[in-house]
Each structure stands twice: as structure tokens, then as C-alpha cells.
Design a protein around this motif. Structure first.
Motif, PDB file in Angstrom:
ATOM      1  N   GLN A  86       0.860  -1.176   0.000  1.00  0.00           N
ATOM      2  CA  GLN A  86       0.000   0.000   0.000  1.00  0.00           C
ATOM      3  C   GLN A  86       0.898   1.227   0.000  1.00  0.00           C
ATOM      4  O   GLN A  86       2.011   1.193   0.516  1.00  0.00           O
ATOM      5  CB  GLN A  86      -0.926   0.026   1.223  1.00  0.00           C
ATOM      6  CG  GLN A  86      -2.003  -1.059   1.198  1.00  0.00           C
ATOM      7  CD  GLN A  86      -2.883  -0.996   2.435  1.00  0.00           C
ATOM      8  OE1 GLN A  86      -2.403  -1.071   3.555  1.00  0.00           O
ATOM      9  NE2 GLN A  86      -4.179  -0.880   2.219  1.00  0.00           N
ATOM     10  N   LEU A  87       0.409   2.322  -0.562  1.00  0.00           N
ATOM     11  CA  LEU A  87       1.243   3.512  -0.698  1.00  0.00           C
ATOM     12  C   LEU A  87       0.406   4.755  -0.458  1.00  0.00           C
ATOM     13  O   LEU A  87      -0.717   4.878  -0.969  1.00  0.00           O
ATOM     14  CB  LEU A  87       1.853   3.573  -2.105  1.00  0.00           C
ATOM     15  CG  LEU A  87       2.689   4.809  -2.431  1.00  0.00           C
ATOM     16  CD1 LEU A  87       3.943   4.865  -1.561  1.00  0.00           C
ATOM     17  CD2 LEU A  87       3.066   4.813  -3.914  1.00  0.00           C
ATOM     18  N   LEU A  88       0.973   5.673   0.317  1.00  0.00           N
ATOM     19  CA  LEU A  88       0.364   6.978   0.539  1.00  0.00           C
ATOM     20  C   LEU A  88       1.402   8.029   0.182  1.00  0.00           C
ATOM     21  O   LEU A  88       2.536   7.979   0.666  1.00  0.00           O
ATOM     22  CB  LEU A  88      -0.079   7.116   1.990  1.00  0.00           C
ATOM     23  CG  LEU A  88      -0.785   8.412   2.375  1.00  0.00           C
ATOM     24  CD1 LEU A  88      -1.807   8.134   3.470  1.00  0.00           C
ATOM     25  CD2 LEU A  88       0.202   9.457   2.864  1.00  0.00           C
ATOM     26  N   ILE A  97      -3.718   7.853  -2.079  1.00  0.00           N
ATOM     27  CA  ILE A  97      -3.695   6.587  -1.354  1.00  0.00           C
ATOM     28  C   ILE A  97      -3.907   5.467  -2.365  1.00  0.00           C
ATOM     29  O   ILE A  97      -4.987   5.357  -2.953  1.00  0.00           O
ATOM     30  CB  ILE A  97      -4.780   6.552  -0.266  1.00  0.00           C
ATOM     31  CG1 ILE A  97      -4.632   7.745   0.680  1.00  0.00           C
ATOM     32  CG2 ILE A  97      -4.713   5.239   0.516  1.00  0.00           C
ATOM     33  CD1 ILE A  97      -5.864   8.046   1.489  1.00  0.00           C
ATOM     34  N   HIS A  98      -2.901   4.664  -2.575  1.00  0.00           N
ATOM     35  CA  HIS A  98      -2.937   3.650  -3.633  1.00  0.00           C
ATOM     36  C   HIS A  98      -2.959   2.254  -3.031  1.00  0.00           C
ATOM     37  O   HIS A  98      -2.082   1.894  -2.247  1.00  0.00           O
ATOM     38  CB  HIS A  98      -1.705   3.798  -4.536  1.00  0.00           C
ATOM     39  CG  HIS A  98      -1.676   2.807  -5.666  1.00  0.00           C
ATOM     40  ND1 HIS A  98      -0.511   2.304  -6.185  1.00  0.00           N
ATOM     41  CD2 HIS A  98      -2.693   2.212  -6.376  1.00  0.00           C
ATOM     42  CE1 HIS A  98      -0.793   1.449  -7.163  1.00  0.00           C
ATOM     43  NE2 HIS A  98      -2.099   1.386  -7.294  1.00  0.00           N
ATOM     44  N   LEU A 102      -6.348  -3.766  -4.947  1.00  0.00           N
ATOM     45  CA  LEU A 102      -7.712  -3.394  -5.332  1.00  0.00           C
ATOM     46  C   LEU A 102      -7.758  -2.572  -6.621  1.00  0.00           C
ATOM     47  O   LEU A 102      -8.844  -2.260  -7.115  1.00  0.00           O
ATOM     48  CB  LEU A 102      -8.379  -2.590  -4.208  1.00  0.00           C
ATOM     49  CG  LEU A 102      -8.563  -3.300  -2.870  1.00  0.00           C
ATOM     50  CD1 LEU A 102      -9.206  -2.361  -1.860  1.00  0.00           C
ATOM     51  CD2 LEU A 102      -9.387  -4.572  -3.034  1.00  0.00           C
ATOM     52  N   ARG A 103      -6.558  -2.203  -7.119  1.00  0.00           N
ATOM     53  CA  ARG A 103      -6.457  -1.333  -8.283  1.00  0.00           C
ATOM     54  C   ARG A 103      -7.279  -0.064  -8.066  1.00  0.00           C
ATOM     55  O   ARG A 103      -8.092   0.340  -8.905  1.00  0.00           O
ATOM     56  CB  ARG A 103      -6.910  -2.063  -9.556  1.00  0.00           C
ATOM     57  CG  ARG A 103      -6.006  -3.220  -9.944  1.00  0.00           C
ATOM     58  CD  ARG A 103      -6.424  -3.840 -11.260  1.00  0.00           C
ATOM     59  NE  ARG A 103      -5.534  -4.924 -11.625  1.00  0.00           N
ATOM     60  CZ  ARG A 103      -5.649  -5.653 -12.726  1.00  0.00           C
ATOM     61  NH1 ARG A 103      -6.645  -5.394 -13.573  1.00  0.00           N
ATOM     62  NH2 ARG A 103      -4.797  -6.616 -13.003  1.00  0.00           N
ATOM     63  N   THR A 208      -6.667   1.740 -13.229  1.00  0.00           N
ATOM     64  CA  THR A 208      -6.880   1.938 -11.797  1.00  0.00           C
ATOM     65  C   THR A 208      -8.046   2.890 -11.594  1.00  0.00           C
ATOM     66  O   THR A 208      -8.138   3.931 -12.246  1.00  0.00           O
ATOM     67  CB  THR A 208      -5.613   2.521 -11.133  1.00  0.00           C
ATOM     68  OG1 THR A 208      -4.524   1.598 -11.296  1.00  0.00           O
ATOM     69  CG2 THR A 208      -5.839   2.757  -9.649  1.00  0.00           C
ATOM     70  N   ASP A 209      -8.965   2.535 -10.679  1.00  0.00           N
ATOM     71  CA  ASP A 209     -10.080   3.416 -10.354  1.00  0.00           C
ATOM     72  C   ASP A 209      -9.593   4.548  -9.459  1.00  0.00           C
ATOM     73  O   ASP A 209      -8.895   4.299  -8.471  1.00  0.00           O
ATOM     74  CB  ASP A 209     -11.178   2.643  -9.615  1.00  0.00           C
ATOM     75  CG  ASP A 209     -11.862   1.619 -10.513  1.00  0.00           C
ATOM     76  OD1 ASP A 209     -11.957   1.875 -11.731  1.00  0.00           O
ATOM     77  OD2 ASP A 209     -12.295   0.568  -9.991  1.00  0.00           O
TER      78      ASP A 209
END
Length: 213
Positions: A86-88, A97-98, A102-103, A208-209
Motif C-alpha cells: 500500500q502507498l500513501l 492513497i494507492h 484493489l487497483r 486503476t479506479d
């Protein structure tokens, strides 16, 4: 298996925040003075972290780990590598926030989000008491603690505690408004390193949504 949330769990849905950093000698200073000295003397930070989340009922989640990078004021990168990527990223204007599994990317304006959150303690400016009420919290577990209470009613946190060992900030504990506690320990600290500007930029990957602003 439950996903470990980034910190902060509500406002940033993951964290941003602390560093095990050497600051100017303050052998007899209290934890509040040490926090002020850290903020006054540090512009960039890189640190490894381990995070444990404990639910209100006392059930302990898995330990997550990753890398924290900060460029004050306002820019940061909070990257969880294990057990789930996870990445912020905060670029000073927006917070991205990626969640690659979950794309999905959530994007928010940085101003109101940072104002009363733990990220403001480390990535914000030095006027910490603008957003937090600070209190000396004594000693425990071999650390000297300062407690920060957010002034914003919608920060998502009840309090943030920062623990010092001597002149080093070693730990961070966050109690959110739902009773969940996130405990962080920092290691491998670099203080004021040169950081590439690209670390604080984010472009959503293809397919990615993107949710939010």
C-alpha cells in the motif's frame, strides 16, 4: 485475512507519521522540548518502520512494515511493503492513497486532511501547537513520552503519543476515534538526506479506479 490499515486509519486510511531521529543534544529537556527541537532542525527524513494495530477488543493484528519518507513542510511518502503493498503520497497539495491489490486510488486535498492529523507532527510546519495540544506523558518502556491531542474535532484520532530515548524519537502510538491503537517503531534512520522530488509525485497506474478529487 484482514488488511492492516495505513495510518491514520480514518483520515489518511493508512499513516503517515514519526522518525527515530537524532536531534541537537537535549539531555535535560522534556519530551515536548525534544519534539520542538526535532521539528526545528529536520527538513527531510527516511526511516524503516514496523506497525502493529490492536482493535478496541484487544485483538492484535499482523505487523506491517515499510518505509517512511518525509520532506517538510507538507510532503511525505508512506510505503507499506508487507504483508500487503500500500502507498500513501503527499505532494503538498494532494494526498494519494494507492491500493494496488484493489487497483484503486483515493485522492484528497492536503490542506484540511493534514491539519489535525499525525502527519502534521512530522511533515507539517513547526507551529505544532496550532493543531495539537501537547502534554508531557512521563516515562514507560524505557522511553520519555509526549502526548499530542488534535484540536480538530474531525481528525479521526483521540491522541498521538511520541516516545523519545535520549535525543532520539523511537516510537509513535496512535489511538483513533474508534478505539483502535496503531503502534509504530522506527529504525534505519536517515536525517536530512537528499531526496528525489519524484518520491513525492504520484500518477495513477493504468486500469486503476480513481476516487475523490
Amino acid at each position: 485475512m484482514a488488511r492492516i490499515p495505513l495510518l491514520p486509519p480514518r483520515v489518511l486510511r493508512s499513516l503517515c507519521a514519526g522518525a527515530c531521529l537524532l536531534v541537537a543534544p537535549l539531555a535535560n529537556a522534556g519530551a515536548i522540548d525534544k519534539l520542538h527541537q526535532f521539528l526545528d532542525s529536520t527538513r527531510t527524513v527516511r526511516a524503516d518502520f514496523a506497525q502493529t494495530v490492536v482493535a478496541r477488543n484487544g485483538r492484535q493484528g499482523q505487523v506491517s512494515s515499510g518505509v517512511m519518507i518525509i520532506s517538510r513542510p507538507g510532503k511525505f511518502r508512506w510505503q507499506i511493503d508487507k504483508p500487503y503493498a500500500q502507498l500513501l503520497v503527499g505532494d503538498g497539495e494532494k494526498i494519494w492513497i494507492h491500493d494496488p491489490d484493489l487497483r484503486q486510488v483515493t485522492v484528497r486535498k492536503a490542506g484540511p486532511t493534514l491539519g489535525g492529523t499525525p502527519a502534521a507532527l512530522l511533515a507539517g510546519d513547526s507551529r505544532i501547537e496550532k493543531d495539537f495540544s501537547l502534554h508531557e506523558a512521563g516515562q514507560r518502556d524505557g522511553l520519555e513520552w509526549v502526548e499530542a491531542i488534535p484540536k480538530a474535532p474531525d481528525s479521526g484520532f483521540e491522541k498521538v503519543s511520541l516516545g523519545f530515548a535520549g535525543d532520539e524519537l523511537r516510537a509513535m502510538i496512535l489511538l483513533d476515534s474508534l478505539g483502535q491503537t496503531s503502534s509504530l517503531v522506527f529504525a534505519g534512520i536517515e536525517r536530512n538526506p537528499q531526496l528525489a522530488p519524484s518520491l513525492f509525485r504520484f500518477t495513477p497506474p493504468a486500469n486503476t479506479d480513481v476516487i475523490g478529487e
